[in-house]
Every structure is written in structure tokens, then in C-alpha cells.
Design a protein around this motif. Structure first.
Motif, PDB file in Angstrom:
ATOM      1  N   SER A 186      -3.567   3.029  -2.021  1.00  0.00           N
ATOM      2  CA  SER A 186      -2.428   3.495  -2.367  1.00  0.00           C
ATOM      3  C   SER A 186      -2.050   2.818  -3.552  1.00  0.00           C
ATOM      4  O   SER A 186      -2.029   1.531  -3.859  1.00  0.00           O
ATOM      5  N   SER A 187      -1.156   3.669  -4.520  1.00  0.00           N
ATOM      6  CA  SER A 187      -0.787   3.001  -5.830  1.00  0.00           C
ATOM      7  C   SER A 187       0.532   2.278  -5.605  1.00  0.00           C
ATOM      8  O   SER A 187       1.188   2.743  -4.760  1.00  0.00           O
ATOM      9  N   LEU A 188       0.700   1.370  -6.412  1.00  0.00           N
ATOM     10  CA  LEU A 188       2.080   0.484  -6.200  1.00  0.00           C
ATOM     11  C   LEU A 188       3.347   1.235  -6.650  1.00  0.00           C
ATOM     12  O   LEU A 188       4.169   1.300  -5.910  1.00  0.00           O
ATOM     13  N   SER A 189       3.146   2.428  -7.511  1.00  0.00           N
ATOM     14  CA  SER A 189       4.261   3.020  -7.747  1.00  0.00           C
ATOM     15  C   SER A 189       4.581   4.117  -6.527  1.00  0.00           C
ATOM     16  O   SER A 189       5.722   4.465  -6.112  1.00  0.00           O
ATOM     17  N   ASP A 190       3.301   4.525  -6.006  1.00  0.00           N
ATOM     18  CA  ASP A 190       3.737   5.540  -4.811  1.00  0.00           C
ATOM     19  C   ASP A 190       4.196   4.849  -3.652  1.00  0.00           C
ATOM     20  O   ASP A 190       5.119   5.263  -2.891  1.00  0.00           O
ATOM     21  N   ILE A 191       4.004   3.372  -3.475  1.00  0.00           N
ATOM     22  CA  ILE A 191       4.259   2.875  -2.304  1.00  0.00           C
ATOM     23  C   ILE A 191       6.015   2.601  -2.398  1.00  0.00           C
ATOM     24  O   ILE A 191       6.903   2.856  -1.712  1.00  0.00           O
ATOM     25  N   GLY A 192       6.529   2.238  -3.808  1.00  0.00           N
ATOM     26  CA  GLY A 192       7.850   2.351  -4.070  1.00  0.00           C
ATOM     27  C   GLY A 192       8.600   3.467  -3.886  1.00  0.00           C
ATOM     28  O   GLY A 192       9.637   3.694  -3.167  1.00  0.00           O
ATOM     29  N   LYS A 193       7.855   4.495  -4.197  1.00  0.00           N
ATOM     30  CA  LYS A 193       8.536   5.894  -4.095  1.00  0.00           C
ATOM     31  C   LYS A 193       8.621   6.193  -2.572  1.00  0.00           C
ATOM     32  O   LYS A 193       9.757   6.644  -2.052  1.00  0.00           O
ATOM     33  N   ALA A 194       7.767   5.928  -1.798  1.00  0.00           N
ATOM     34  CA  ALA A 194       7.515   6.254  -0.375  1.00  0.00           C
ATOM     35  C   ALA A 194       8.760   5.265   0.363  1.00  0.00           C
ATOM     36  O   ALA A 194       9.415   6.002   1.213  1.00  0.00           O
ATOM     37  N   LEU A 195       8.848   4.001   0.095  1.00  0.00           N
ATOM     38  CA  LEU A 195      10.039   3.410   0.487  1.00  0.00           C
ATOM     39  C   LEU A 195      11.424   4.019   0.136  1.00  0.00           C
ATOM     40  O   LEU A 195      12.192   3.850   1.070  1.00  0.00           O
ATOM     41  N   ALA A 196      11.647   4.144  -1.042  1.00  0.00           N
ATOM     42  CA  ALA A 196      12.887   5.025  -1.379  1.00  0.00           C
ATOM     43  C   ALA A 196      13.125   6.365  -0.264  1.00  0.00           C
ATOM     44  O   ALA A 196      14.259   6.399   0.174  1.00  0.00           O
ATOM     45  N   ARG A 197      11.997   7.096  -0.251  1.00  0.00           N
ATOM     46  CA  ARG A 197      12.299   8.332   0.592  1.00  0.00           C
ATOM     47  C   ARG A 197      12.407   7.779   2.191  1.00  0.00           C
ATOM     48  O   ARG A 197      13.383   8.459   2.573  1.00  0.00           O
ATOM     49  N   LEU A 198      11.642   6.859   2.564  1.00  0.00           N
ATOM     50  CA  LEU A 198      11.950   6.489   3.913  1.00  0.00           C
ATOM     51  C   LEU A 198      13.277   5.790   4.178  1.00  0.00           C
ATOM     52  O   LEU A 198      13.808   5.958   5.331  1.00  0.00           O
ATOM     53  N   SER A 199      13.856   5.150   3.128  1.00  0.00           N
ATOM     54  CA  SER A 199      15.166   4.530   3.288  1.00  0.00           C
ATOM     55  C   SER A 199      16.215   5.643   3.316  1.00  0.00           C
ATOM     56  O   SER A 199      17.153   5.731   4.276  1.00  0.00           O
ATOM     57  N   ILE A 200      16.099   6.707   2.413  1.00  0.00           N
ATOM     58  CA  ILE A 200      16.947   7.776   2.596  1.00  0.00           C
ATOM     59  C   ILE A 200      16.862   8.419   4.030  1.00  0.00           C
ATOM     60  O   ILE A 200      18.155   8.775   4.649  1.00  0.00           O
ATOM     61  N   LEU A 201      15.788   8.817   4.303  1.00  0.00           N
ATOM     62  CA  LEU A 201      15.471   9.200   5.811  1.00  0.00           C
ATOM     63  C   LEU A 201      16.049   8.587   6.631  1.00  0.00           C
ATOM     64  O   LEU A 201      16.670   9.053   7.734  1.00  0.00           O
ATOM     65  N   ALA A 202      15.711   7.044   6.771  1.00  0.00           N
ATOM     66  CA  ALA A 202      16.332   6.291   7.731  1.00  0.00           C
ATOM     67  C   ALA A 202      17.910   6.338   7.937  1.00  0.00           C
ATOM     68  O   ALA A 202      18.471   5.911   8.853  1.00  0.00           O
ATOM     69  N   ILE A 203      18.513   6.183   6.629  1.00  0.00           N
ATOM     70  CA  ILE A 203      19.701   5.939   6.572  1.00  0.00           C
ATOM     71  C   ILE A 203      20.600   7.150   7.082  1.00  0.00           C
ATOM     72  O   ILE A 203      21.584   6.687   7.726  1.00  0.00           O
ATOM     73  N   ASP A 204      20.142   8.229   6.670  1.00  0.00           N
ATOM     74  CA  ASP A 204      20.861   9.478   7.048  1.00  0.00           C
ATOM     75  C   ASP A 204      20.708   9.704   8.784  1.00  0.00           C
ATOM     76  O   ASP A 204      19.718   9.742   9.180  1.00  0.00           O
ATOM     77  N   PRO A 205      21.793   9.641   9.573  1.00  0.00           N
ATOM     78  CA  PRO A 205      21.862  10.007  10.823  1.00  0.00           C
ATOM     79  C   PRO A 205      21.031  11.220  11.378  1.00  0.00           C
ATOM     80  O   PRO A 205      20.524  11.329  12.319  1.00  0.00           O
ATOM     81  N   ALA A 206      21.196  12.214  10.471  1.00  0.00           N
ATOM     82  CA  ALA A 206      20.596  13.295  10.854  1.00  0.00           C
ATOM     83  C   ALA A 206      19.015  13.396  10.614  1.00  0.00           C
ATOM     84  O   ALA A 206      18.215  14.050  11.199  1.00  0.00           O
ATOM     85  N   THR A 207      18.372  12.427  10.102  1.00  0.00           N
ATOM     86  CA  THR A 207      16.859  12.114   9.775  1.00  0.00           C
ATOM     87  C   THR A 207      16.339  10.913  10.364  1.00  0.00           C
ATOM     88  O   THR A 207      15.186  10.825  10.289  1.00  0.00           O
ATOM     89  N   SER A 208      17.444  10.072  10.556  1.00  0.00           N
ATOM     90  CA  SER A 208      16.665   8.747  10.963  1.00  0.00           C
ATOM     91  C   SER A 208      15.740   8.803  12.080  1.00  0.00           C
ATOM     92  O   SER A 208      14.894   7.646  11.936  1.00  0.00           O
TER      93      SER A 208
END
Length: 306
Positions: A186-208
Motif C-alpha cells: 500500500s502506497s503511503l499517499s493512498d493510506i492518507g487518502k483512505a484515512l481521510a475518507r474513513l474519517s468522513i464516513l465515521a464522522i457522518d451519523p448516516a454512514t458511521s
């Protein structure tokens, strides 16, 4: 400006720096406030992140709780990219501060081997024993928010630098066991992108609820033979030499080495040979459905410098 606030602990490290960069660039519109805890705000990496828009917070080792609380005030997500070698005092002060914080999601410092799959009875490498204990302590103390472990396989950039038996300069590919066994990189940049996306999904009550407590991602998953073929194609050279070493003997030889410096690389190579770093079963589609948000970085991309 609307959006979320994220705090990244260890944001100038090997992983922390590219992770922070993705929050500051690709996902800046979602995270207008990116706080980075650093030991030395005057370092070149820290100053570079500040230029990109990061809000630097100095980690005062004499006042850990105060440092963490200040950086975590009003945050939505916390990402821990610290190595396990930091002091026990720092680890536990961080856990307690996460528990006190407003964060809705906290990412444990995992980002590598899925050690849940490891099988070294009585001689598991110290790094993974420590990570298991920290994860258990965190889940016990941190209530009312998601605590997520993300397993990434081997960092793509390090794998191609020779740490797992891939020697591009010598065009030699040395596996423990079958060279046809696949391994996730896994690319270091992909890990960063994945963490940002997972943060968005986890923060939103509709997708958490869609974000599991433990998950795997994979930029690319291929065998040593396939890596060899990619190298030959990209570099315009003959297919390199494949060397297969005895997997059983290598695993047996690890007994009693769990505390030895550098032993973890041999443990990882055994797990690769056992098929336990093949993350073909992953959460890529949850994070980046159909690669609609970005293209996962492949070995060929990395070799071509794309």
C-alpha cells in the motif's frame, strides 16, 4: 469555513507526513483545520506542513496531557501515526486525552501487518504484542466514539526499497516459500487518502455504522513473480532471478528472536509466505467505490514515477 477538524499525532514521520499532506491537499475542502502534533515545530518537515496550511502544536513531553488536550480541542477525528517506540507515559496520556476529546473517530497506530493473523505461539514479535495491548487498553478506556485499526500490508515504497526481498537493482526476488504467493503493498499517499475518507464516513451519523472497528486496505496485491514481471516490463530488462527459501525453516529459526533488533522483517516475510499478507479481501470499495475518487497506486505506477 465549514468542514471538519482533524488532529494528526506524529505528522512529520515516515507515514505521518504523507498522511498529513493528503488531508492538507486532496481533502482540504473537507478538513479546513488540520492540526499536527510535533516535537520540533522548527524542523523542515514541520515548516513545510505549516506552509501547506497545517496548524502546528508542539508536544511538550513534560506536559503531555495539556499538549494533547490543546491539540484535540473541538476535533472531529484523531489519527495516531506514532511508532510503538514512544514512551509508555506518552502512549497512556494519548489514550486518556482521546477519551476526553470531542473526536468521533480515533485511528490506532497500526498501518501495517494484520497481526491478528499471526501464528507464532510463544515467540510473537514484541512490536505486535505491544500493539495488541495498546489496542485493548484504548478500546477499554475510549467510550462513545469509534476506535479503528487500519491494516495496510507492506508500505509500497519500502517494499520496493528491498526490505522484503525485492532487490530491483540486482533484479533478484527472494521469497520465503512460494514466489507465487500474493502480498499486499500500500502506497503511503493512498493510506492518507483512505484515512481521510474513513474519517468522513465515521464522522457522518448516516454512514458511521458502515466503518468497521478493524479493516484492511490494499493499493496493489501481487506475487513476487508478478513484481519481477512488472520490473522487467517497466525497466526494459530480462526477467530477474527468483529465489525461494525454505519457509518452514525460516519460521522455525525465528524462535527466541522476538526481541532482537530488526527481527520483525523476517517475521513479516514468513507471514507473506504463509499468505497472511494477501489482503485481497479488503475495504477498498467502502472507501473508494469503483476507484471513483482516486486510482490506487500500483507497483507499476511507483516504478514509473507516476
Amino acid at each position: 469555513m465549514s468542514g471538519y477538524t482533524v488532529a494528526i499525532v506524529g505528522g512529520t514521520g515516515t507515514l505521518g507526513n504523507p498522511v498529513t499532506t493528503e488531508f492538507l491537499t486532496t481533502f482540504r475542502s473537507s478538513f479546513p483545520t488540520v492540526r499536527v502534533l510535533v516535537r520540533n515545530p522548527a524542523s523542515e518537515k514541520a515548516k513545510d506542513l505549516a506552509v501547506k496550511g497545517a496548524e502546528l502544536h508542539k508536544l511538550d513531553e513534560a506536559n503531555l496531557s495539556e499538549s494533547f488536550d490543546k491539540a484535540f480541542a473541538g476535533v472531529d477525528a484523531i489519527v495516531n501515526t506514532l511508532p510503538h517506540t514512544v514512551s509508555d507515559a506518552e502512549k497512556h496520556a494519548l489514550i486518556d486525552a482521546v477519551a476526553r476529546s470531542s473526536a468521533k473517530v480515533y485511528f490506532l497506530s497500526e498501518f501495517g501487518v494484520d497481526h491478528r493473523r499471526s501464528d507464532f505461539p510463544g515467540y510473537e514479535v514484541d512490536d505486535w504484542v505491544i500493539k495488541k495491548k495498546i489496542a485493548a487498553d484504548t478500546r477499554e478506556k475510549v467510550k462513545g466514539k469509534k476506535v479503528v485499526a487500519v491494516y495496510t500490508g507492506i508500505f509500497l515504497q519500502l517494499a520496493l526499497a528491498g526490505v522484503i526481498g525485492i532487490d530491483i537493482e540486482k533484479n533478484t526476488f527472494t521469497s520465503y516459500g512460494s514466489p507465487s504467493q500474493k502480498v499486499t503493498l500500500s502506497s503511503l499517499s493512498d493510506i492518507g487518502k483512505a484515512l481521510a475518507r474513513l474519517s468522513i464516513l465515521a464522522i457522518d451519523p448516516a454512514t458511521s455504522a458502515k466503518v468497521p472497528d478493524e479493516l484492511r486496505i490494499a493499493s496493489d496485491t501481487l506475487s513476487f513473480e508478478e513484481v519481477r514481471d512488472v520490473v522487467a516490463r517497466v525497466k526494459g530488462v530480462e526477467k530477474g532471478k527468483i529465489v525461494s527459501e525454505d519457509l518452514v525453516a525460516k519460521k522455525e529459526g525465528l524462535k527466541g528472536t522476538q526481541s532482537a533488533p530488526g527481527a520483525i522483517l523476517s517475521y513479516i516475510r514468513v507471514l507473506i509466505g504463509e499468505g497472511k499478507l494477501d489482503f485481497s479481501d479488503n475495504s477498498n470499495e467502502l472507501i473508494n467505490p469503483g476507484e471513483s475518487l482516486w486510482k490506487w497506486r500500483t507497483v507499476e505506477d511507483q516504478l514509473r514515477g507516476l
